[in-house]
Design an enzyme around this catalytic site. Structure first.
Site, PDB file in Angstrom:
ATOM      1  N   HIS A 154      31.269  30.230  52.647  1.00 31.34           N
ATOM      2  CA  HIS A 154      31.070  31.530  51.709  1.00 31.34           C
ATOM      3  C   HIS A 154      29.620  32.226  51.882  1.00 31.34           C
ATOM      4  O   HIS A 154      28.904  31.633  52.181  1.00 31.34           O
ATOM      5  CB  HIS A 154      31.525  30.960  50.330  1.00 31.34           C
ATOM      6  N   LYS A 158      27.841  32.356  46.179  1.00 36.56           N
ATOM      7  CA  LYS A 158      28.724  31.564  45.597  1.00 36.56           C
ATOM      8  C   LYS A 158      28.082  30.313  44.897  1.00 36.56           C
ATOM      9  O   LYS A 158      27.317  29.792  45.352  1.00 36.56           O
ATOM     10  CB  LYS A 158      29.895  30.989  46.467  1.00 36.56           C
TER      11      LYS A 158
HETATM   12  N1  LIG Z   1      41.063  32.447  43.311  1.00 41.95           N
HETATM   13  C1  LIG Z   1      40.714  33.524  44.094  1.00 41.95           C
HETATM   14  O1  LIG Z   1      41.559  33.924  44.656  1.00 41.95           O
HETATM   15  C2  LIG Z   1      39.311  33.827  44.150  1.00 41.95           C
HETATM   16  C3  LIG Z   1      38.592  33.254  43.154  1.00 41.95           C
HETATM   17  N2  LIG Z   1      37.225  33.551  43.092  1.00 41.95           N
HETATM   18  C4  LIG Z   1      36.454  32.956  41.940  1.00 41.95           C
HETATM   19  O2  LIG Z   1      36.186  34.047  40.840  1.00 41.95           O
HETATM   20  C5  LIG Z   1      35.169  33.626  40.228  1.00 41.95           C
HETATM   21  C6  LIG Z   1      34.176  35.107  40.290  1.00 41.95           C
HETATM   22  O3  LIG Z   1      33.721  35.087  41.522  1.00 41.95           O
HETATM   23  P1  LIG Z   1      32.871  36.484  41.719  1.00 41.95           P
HETATM   24  O4  LIG Z   1      33.552  37.935  41.319  1.00 41.95           O
HETATM   25  O5  LIG Z   1      32.342  36.476  43.441  1.00 41.95           O
HETATM   26  O6  LIG Z   1      31.529  36.303  40.966  1.00 41.95           O
HETATM   27  P2  LIG Z   1      30.697  37.305  40.155  1.00 41.95           P
HETATM   28  O7  LIG Z   1      29.488  36.495  39.630  1.00 41.95           O
HETATM   29  O8  LIG Z   1      30.378  38.361  41.139  1.00 41.95           O
HETATM   30  O9  LIG Z   1      31.449  38.004  38.922  1.00 41.95           O
HETATM   31  C7  LIG Z   1      31.653  37.175  37.755  1.00 41.95           C
HETATM   32  C8  LIG Z   1      31.732  38.012  36.712  1.00 41.95           C
HETATM   33  O10 LIG Z   1      32.000  37.494  35.248  1.00 41.95           O
HETATM   34  C9  LIG Z   1      31.141  37.598  34.400  1.00 41.95           C
HETATM   35  N3  LIG Z   1      31.035  37.102  33.191  1.00 41.95           N
HETATM   36  C10 LIG Z   1      30.440  35.774  32.867  1.00 41.95           C
HETATM   37  N4  LIG Z   1      30.733  35.449  31.678  1.00 41.95           N
HETATM   38  C11 LIG Z   1      31.378  36.483  30.941  1.00 41.95           C
HETATM   39  C12 LIG Z   1      32.062  36.368  29.885  1.00 41.95           C
HETATM   40  N5  LIG Z   1      31.753  35.547  28.880  1.00 41.95           N
HETATM   41  N6  LIG Z   1      32.724  37.391  29.493  1.00 41.95           N
HETATM   42  C13 LIG Z   1      32.965  38.475  30.411  1.00 41.95           C
HETATM   43  N7  LIG Z   1      32.369  38.650  31.719  1.00 41.95           N
HETATM   44  C14 LIG Z   1      31.914  37.407  32.111  1.00 41.95           C
HETATM   45  C15 LIG Z   1      29.755  37.938  35.181  1.00 41.95           C
HETATM   46  O11 LIG Z   1      28.818  38.707  34.237  1.00 41.95           O
HETATM   47  P3  LIG Z   1      27.282  38.279  34.545  1.00 41.95           P
HETATM   48  O12 LIG Z   1      26.949  38.614  35.902  1.00 41.95           O
HETATM   49  O13 LIG Z   1      26.617  39.394  33.771  1.00 41.95           O
HETATM   50  O14 LIG Z   1      27.041  37.134  33.969  1.00 41.95           O
HETATM   51  C16 LIG Z   1      30.170  38.548  36.484  1.00 41.95           C
HETATM   52  O15 LIG Z   1      30.242  40.034  36.247  1.00 41.95           O
HETATM   53  C17 LIG Z   1      34.365  32.505  41.037  1.00 41.95           C
HETATM   54  O16 LIG Z   1      34.936  31.325  40.240  1.00 41.95           O
HETATM   55  C18 LIG Z   1      35.114  32.446  42.496  1.00 41.95           C
HETATM   56  O17 LIG Z   1      35.123  31.461  43.229  1.00 41.95           O
HETATM   57  C19 LIG Z   1      36.827  34.694  44.036  1.00 41.95           C
HETATM   58  C20 LIG Z   1      37.645  35.455  44.900  1.00 41.95           C
HETATM   59  C21 LIG Z   1      38.873  34.811  45.010  1.00 41.95           C
HETATM   60  O1  LIG Z   2      33.523  32.823  45.374  1.00 46.73           O
HETATM   61  C1  LIG Z   2      34.130  33.414  46.185  1.00 46.73           C
HETATM   62  O2  LIG Z   2      33.737  34.136  46.685  1.00 46.73           O
HETATM   63  C2  LIG Z   2      35.641  32.684  46.631  1.00 46.73           C
HETATM   64  N1  LIG Z   2      36.171  31.856  45.869  1.00 46.73           N
HETATM   65  C3  LIG Z   2      37.320  31.192  45.935  1.00 46.73           C
HETATM   66  C4  LIG Z   2      37.079  29.773  46.282  1.00 46.73           C
HETATM   67  O3  LIG Z   2      36.228  29.127  45.495  1.00 46.73           O
HETATM   68  O4  LIG Z   2      37.805  29.265  47.306  1.00 46.73           O
HETATM   69  C5  LIG Z   2      38.323  32.073  46.876  1.00 46.73           C
HETATM   70  C6  LIG Z   2      37.709  32.897  47.921  1.00 46.73           C
HETATM   71  O5  LIG Z   2      37.353  31.968  49.249  1.00 46.73           O
HETATM   72  C7  LIG Z   2      36.441  33.440  47.631  1.00 46.73           C
END
Ligand SMILES: NC(=O)C1=CN([C@@H]2O[C@H](COP(=O)(O)OP(=O)(O)OC[C@H]3O[C@@H](n4cnc5c(N)ncnc54)[C@H](OP(=O)(O)O)[C@@H]3O)[C@@H](O)[C@H]2O)C=CC1
Ligand SMILES: O=C(O)C1=N[C@H](C(=O)O)C[C@H](O)C1
Length: 267
Positions: A154, A158
């Site tokens: 990744h 991450k």
């Molecule tokens: N299941 C799936 O298919 C996938 C899962 N994921 C997962 O999704 C999650 C997020 O990934 P990603 O978007 O890359 O991460 P980011 O860090 O880009 O986004 C997370 C967001 O959540 C915000 N946040 C944190 N705490 C709060 C709160 N209390 N209230 C509201 N917002 C909050 C953060 O704000 P701030 O930065 O200001 O703290 C940030 O904007 C990860 O766990 C990732 O592994 C990702 C892609 C696919």
């Molecule tokens: O953090 C990410 O970017 C992603 N998180 C998910 C994971 O932990 O598997 C899904 C995807 O691979 C992207």
């Protein structure tokens, strides 16, 4: 369906706003960020790069949840647990993509699902969920003569490891073999580790650059090797999967569901 995106400024949050705006039958009801975020008050559509949608980013989730049908949540574990309690109070659909959840977090999500319709998956893409079915089948067919290793890569930002997807694929392999992943999982190797223990399921984590998400499950046997892989090229696949999960869950009774339920992949 009226949907709220939490973590609106995140990599996935911005993708989710776009996916909701593009989905037939869905409207963006609200967008939430944490208190103190510089995104508060901004237009969610503008944040997502698609022009104004007339929805300002807020730090008050409950007031949005009570008038919504569902929430899409790709944030951090502590926030997801708090959102699960609010979604349960509001009796709405909660789609959880957040990874890195602890056993205690998972118990709290399960408790919330007595009232909410909660769909959780470490990966919301069609491809990975199909791959998990193949991994289960290959693991069941090959048995312990083949060693199983899960490799993932990744982007450099991450924060959790192994990835939620790697764990989902490891679970599928363990189910195929009818063993417990908790008892067979090896996530770190360093120094004089000794020979590989028969039956272990290994995980290797790579981080760097802008990789959206690469996963391979390797079955390494005597004189031959099978590799099953998935390469995510665009986060839109996860966001569209999350919207599809919300639409599917709208008609379900309260409970805890996975993407295999949504996609009709359960055996
Ligand atoms: N299941 C799936 O298919 C996938 C899962 N994921 C997962 O999704 C999650 C997020 O990934 P990603 O978007 O890359 O991460 P980011 O860090 O880009 O986004 C997370 C967001 O959540 C915000 N946040 C944190 N705490 C709060 C709160 N209390 N209230 C509201 N917002 C909050 C953060 O704000 P701030 O930065 O200001 O703290 C940030 O904007 C990860 O766990 C990732 O592994 C990702 C892609 C696919
Ligand atoms: O953090 C990410 O970017 C992603 N998180 C998910 C994971 O932990 O598997 C899904 C995807 O691979 C992207």
């Amino acid at each position: 369906m009226k949907l709220v995106v939490v973590g609106a400024e995140g990599r996935m949050g911005r993708m989710l706003i776009r996916a909701v705006a593009e989905a037939e039958g869905c409207t963006l009801h609200g967008a939430v960020e944490r208190a103190g975020s510089p995104a508060l008050g901004q237009d969610a559509g503008r944040l997502a790069g698609i022009g104004d949608l007339g929805v300002s980013v807020s730090d008050d989730p409950l007031s949005l949840f009570v008038a919504a049908d569902g929430v899409l949540d790709f944030t951090v574990p502590a926030a997801t647990v708090a959102f699960a309690e609010l979604a349960a109070q509001a009796r709405i659909v909660h789609v959880v993509g957040t990874t890195g959840l602890s056993q205690d977090d998972l118990k709290r999500l399960e408790a919330a699902s007595y009232h909410a319709r909660l769909v959780r998956s470490g990966n919301m893409s069609l491809g990975v969920n199909l791959l998990a079915g193949l991994v289960r089948k290959v693991a069941a067919t090959l048995g312990e003569a083949f060693d199983i290793e899960v490799l993932e890569m990744h982007h450099r930002m991450k924060v959790d490891a192994p990835s939620g997807t790697a764990l989902l694929l490891g679970e599928a392999a363990a189910e195929g073999r009818r063993v417990s992943l908790a008892e067979t999982r090896v996530s770190t190797r360093d120094g004089h580790t000794g020979a590989r223990r028969p039956g272990d399921i290994g995980f290797a984590t790579l981080r760097g650059g802008s990789v959206v998400g690469d996963h391979s499950v390797i079955f390494a046997g005597p004189s031959e090797r099978i590799t099953l892989s998935h390469h995510a090229e665009d986060r839109g696949i996860f966001a569209r999967g999350a919207v599809r999960a919300a639409q599917w869950a709208f008609d379900q009774p309260p409970g805890l569901y996975g993407m295999d339920d949504v996609l009709g992949l359960r055996d």
